[in-house]
Design a protein around this motif. Sequence first.
Motif, PDB file in Angstrom:
ATOM      1  N   GLY A  23      -3.109  -8.713  -3.133  1.00  0.00           N
ATOM      2  CA  GLY A  23      -3.076  -8.667  -4.587  1.00  0.00           C
ATOM      3  C   GLY A  23      -1.869  -7.967  -5.169  1.00  0.00           C
ATOM      4  O   GLY A  23      -1.712  -7.889  -6.381  1.00  0.00           O
ATOM      5  N   THR A  24      -0.996  -7.432  -4.312  1.00  0.00           N
ATOM      6  CA  THR A  24       0.204  -6.730  -4.767  1.00  0.00           C
ATOM      7  C   THR A  24       1.430  -7.417  -4.167  1.00  0.00           C
ATOM      8  O   THR A  24       1.302  -8.306  -3.323  1.00  0.00           O
ATOM      9  CB  THR A  24       0.194  -5.252  -4.344  1.00  0.00           C
ATOM     10  N   SER A  25       2.622  -6.976  -4.572  1.00  0.00           N
ATOM     11  CA  SER A  25       3.850  -7.507  -3.975  1.00  0.00           C
ATOM     12  C   SER A  25       4.907  -6.420  -3.924  1.00  0.00           C
ATOM     13  O   SER A  25       4.964  -5.550  -4.791  1.00  0.00           O
ATOM     14  CB  SER A  25       4.364  -8.711  -4.763  1.00  0.00           C
ATOM     15  N   ILE A  26       5.713  -6.473  -2.887  1.00  0.00           N
ATOM     16  CA  ILE A  26       6.828  -5.538  -2.754  1.00  0.00           C
ATOM     17  C   ILE A  26       7.996  -6.130  -3.531  1.00  0.00           C
ATOM     18  O   ILE A  26       8.486  -7.207  -3.203  1.00  0.00           O
ATOM     19  CB  ILE A  26       7.197  -5.305  -1.280  1.00  0.00           C
ATOM     20  N   THR A  27       8.426  -5.420  -4.576  1.00  0.00           N
ATOM     21  CA  THR A  27       9.529  -5.919  -5.395  1.00  0.00           C
ATOM     22  C   THR A  27      10.883  -5.454  -4.881  1.00  0.00           C
ATOM     23  O   THR A  27      11.908  -6.026  -5.228  1.00  0.00           O
ATOM     24  CB  THR A  27       9.360  -5.503  -6.866  1.00  0.00           C
ATOM     25  N   GLY A  28      10.896  -4.418  -4.064  1.00  0.00           N
ATOM     26  CA  GLY A  28      12.137  -3.937  -3.479  1.00  0.00           C
ATOM     27  C   GLY A  28      11.881  -2.809  -2.508  1.00  0.00           C
ATOM     28  O   GLY A  28      10.836  -2.167  -2.554  1.00  0.00           O
ATOM     29  N   TRP A  29      12.827  -2.606  -1.609  1.00  0.00           N
ATOM     30  CA  TRP A  29      12.753  -1.486  -0.673  1.00  0.00           C
ATOM     31  C   TRP A  29      14.159  -1.061  -0.271  1.00  0.00           C
ATOM     32  O   TRP A  29      15.091  -1.847  -0.325  1.00  0.00           O
ATOM     33  CB  TRP A  29      11.909  -1.820   0.563  1.00  0.00           C
ATOM     34  N   THR A  64       9.045  -0.171  -3.452  1.00  0.00           N
ATOM     35  CA  THR A  64       8.587  -0.353  -4.830  1.00  0.00           C
ATOM     36  C   THR A  64       7.563  -1.479  -4.815  1.00  0.00           C
ATOM     37  O   THR A  64       7.859  -2.590  -4.386  1.00  0.00           O
ATOM     38  CB  THR A  64       9.748  -0.706  -5.761  1.00  0.00           C
ATOM     39  N   LEU A  65       6.360  -1.163  -5.293  1.00  0.00           N
ATOM     40  CA  LEU A  65       5.229  -2.088  -5.211  1.00  0.00           C
ATOM     41  C   LEU A  65       4.796  -2.507  -6.612  1.00  0.00           C
ATOM     42  O   LEU A  65       4.647  -1.658  -7.489  1.00  0.00           O
ATOM     43  CB  LEU A  65       4.080  -1.389  -4.487  1.00  0.00           C
ATOM     44  N   ASN A  66       4.593  -3.803  -6.822  1.00  0.00           N
ATOM     45  CA  ASN A  66       4.050  -4.313  -8.084  1.00  0.00           C
ATOM     46  C   ASN A  66       2.540  -4.431  -7.928  1.00  0.00           C
ATOM     47  O   ASN A  66       2.053  -5.130  -7.028  1.00  0.00           O
ATOM     48  CB  ASN A  66       4.663  -5.674  -8.417  1.00  0.00           C
ATOM     49  N   ILE A  67       1.809  -3.727  -8.803  1.00  0.00           N
ATOM     50  CA  ILE A  67       0.349  -3.777  -8.777  1.00  0.00           C
ATOM     51  C   ILE A  67      -0.118  -4.356 -10.108  1.00  0.00           C
ATOM     52  O   ILE A  67      -0.062  -3.691 -11.140  1.00  0.00           O
ATOM     53  CB  ILE A  67      -0.264  -2.368  -8.580  1.00  0.00           C
ATOM     54  N   PRO A  68      -0.561  -5.628 -10.102  1.00  0.00           N
ATOM     55  CA  PRO A  68      -0.996  -6.266 -11.345  1.00  0.00           C
ATOM     56  C   PRO A  68      -2.229  -5.571 -11.938  1.00  0.00           C
ATOM     57  O   PRO A  68      -3.035  -4.973 -11.212  1.00  0.00           O
ATOM     58  CB  PRO A  68      -1.344  -7.693 -10.921  1.00  0.00           C
ATOM     59  N   ALA A  69      -2.385  -5.664 -13.260  1.00  0.00           N
ATOM     60  CA  ALA A  69      -3.578  -5.128 -13.916  1.00  0.00           C
ATOM     61  C   ALA A  69      -4.811  -5.784 -13.297  1.00  0.00           C
ATOM     62  O   ALA A  69      -4.799  -6.970 -12.980  1.00  0.00           O
ATOM     63  CB  ALA A  69      -3.517  -5.399 -15.421  1.00  0.00           C
ATOM     64  N   GLY A  70      -5.832  -5.026 -13.100  1.00  0.00           N
ATOM     65  CA  GLY A  70      -7.067  -5.545 -12.548  1.00  0.00           C
ATOM     66  C   GLY A  70      -7.162  -5.479 -11.042  1.00  0.00           C
ATOM     67  O   GLY A  70      -8.173  -5.868 -10.475  1.00  0.00           O
TER      68      GLY A  70
END
Length: 71
Positions: A23-29, A64-70
């Motif tokens: 449910g998340t994605s790595i946007t950068g590292w 850096t992790l993107n965690i969507p609402a919900g």
Amino acid sequence: VVVGNAGPSNVIGATVADNAPAGTSITGWTAVYAGGASGTANGSGNINQTVTIPVGGTVTYTITLNIPAGV
């Protein structure tokens, strides 16, 4: 995330992989190499790279992790 080599031998051409939680994605590292370790300095998406880590060397990843609402 820290990857290290406690020995007894140097690691040459090992694969380091780290996937984003569901449910998340790595946007950068970024990667910081110490003790003679080497590999790719930065990227986006899941980590899947080849590294060389001498005995006592480390690689420290900042993700850096993107965690969507919900989620």
